[in-house]
Design a protein around this motif. Structure first.
Motif, PDB file in Angstrom:
ATOM      1  N   GLY A 121     -51.094  66.808  28.587  1.00  0.00           N
ATOM      2  CA  GLY A 121     -49.865  67.824  29.519  1.00  0.00           C
ATOM      3  C   GLY A 121     -50.179  68.740  28.867  1.00  0.00           C
ATOM      4  O   GLY A 121     -50.584  70.296  29.678  1.00  0.00           O
ATOM      5  N   ARG A 152     -52.453  72.749  29.717  1.00  0.00           N
ATOM      6  CA  ARG A 152     -51.797  73.298  30.126  1.00  0.00           C
ATOM      7  C   ARG A 152     -52.754  75.000  29.669  1.00  0.00           C
ATOM      8  O   ARG A 152     -53.432  75.584  30.032  1.00  0.00           O
ATOM      9  N   HIS A 195     -55.751  70.622  35.994  1.00  0.00           N
ATOM     10  CA  HIS A 195     -54.486  69.618  35.871  1.00  0.00           C
ATOM     11  C   HIS A 195     -55.444  68.706  35.426  1.00  0.00           C
ATOM     12  O   HIS A 195     -56.205  67.820  36.600  1.00  0.00           O
ATOM     13  N   GLY A 250     -47.529  67.462  35.516  1.00  0.00           N
ATOM     14  CA  GLY A 250     -47.875  67.189  33.806  1.00  0.00           C
ATOM     15  C   GLY A 250     -47.894  66.092  33.454  1.00  0.00           C
ATOM     16  O   GLY A 250     -49.026  65.438  33.832  1.00  0.00           O
ATOM     17  N   GLY A 251     -47.570  65.988  32.350  1.00  0.00           N
ATOM     18  CA  GLY A 251     -48.438  64.835  31.119  1.00  0.00           C
ATOM     19  C   GLY A 251     -47.853  63.731  31.448  1.00  0.00           C
ATOM     20  O   GLY A 251     -49.022  62.358  31.639  1.00  0.00           O
TER      21      GLY A 251
END
Length: 166
Positions: free
Chosen positions: A74, A78, A83, A137-138
């Motif tokens: 993530g 970022r 992504h 996200g991660g």
């Protein structure tokens, strides 16, 4: 350049930033062709190092790799502004370690686990592909590889049972 293929990351940026260095699988994700496969190859030495542990130790180490990976992937994503950049391969490390839980000893089983993991990671059978498209996200970066690892683990264990049972 199309949105599906992000601009290459300068190797110096990956190799000098600890977050990117780990997320890119110690640099293996810089491979211009098949970075996921290169990342899985790079995970083999980590697996071999951990394979000598008792099962509980291997599971604990795998959980740590997964937990760190959610944050690591993530954060790298970022910082890159992309992504699930193809070069982020820590998720392949985690997925391969899941595949190899309680695998029989021997190079043939490492190879079988490698091939099975890559097949499930590339094909993304349901619900892997569905989750890959919807989770951000991660955790979103990690979840498809973890499930591919679970699918590969099941098949590997069935093969091991079929070919090593007395």
């Amino acid at each position: 350049m199309s949105p599906s293929k992000p601009a290459p990351i300068p190797p110096r940026r990956v190799l000098t930033d600890p977050v990117h260095f780990l997320a890119f699988g110690f640099g293996s994700g810089l491979s211009p062709k098949a970075p996921g496969t290169a990342g899985t190859v790079a995970a083999i030495p980590l697996y071999l190092l951990l394979s000598g542990l008792p099962l509980w130790g291997y599971l604990l180490a795998t959980l740590i790799v997964i937990g760190v990976g959610v944050w690591l992937c993530g954060e790298s994503s970022r910082r890159l502004g992309v992504h699930d950049h193809p070069g982020i391969v820590w998720d392949e490390f985690a997925g391969f370690l899941v595949t190899m839980i309680a695998a029989p000893a021997g190079w043939i089983w490492v190879l079988v686990g490698f091939v099975l993991f890559r097949i499930f990671d590339v094909l993304k059978p349901w619900p892997i592909g569905w989750l890959d498209r919807r989770v951000e996200g991660g955790f979103g970066i990690m979840v498809d590889d973890l499930l591919a690892g679970v699918y590969a683990l099941v098949v590997l264990q069935l093969l091991a049972f079929a070919f090593t049972a007395p």
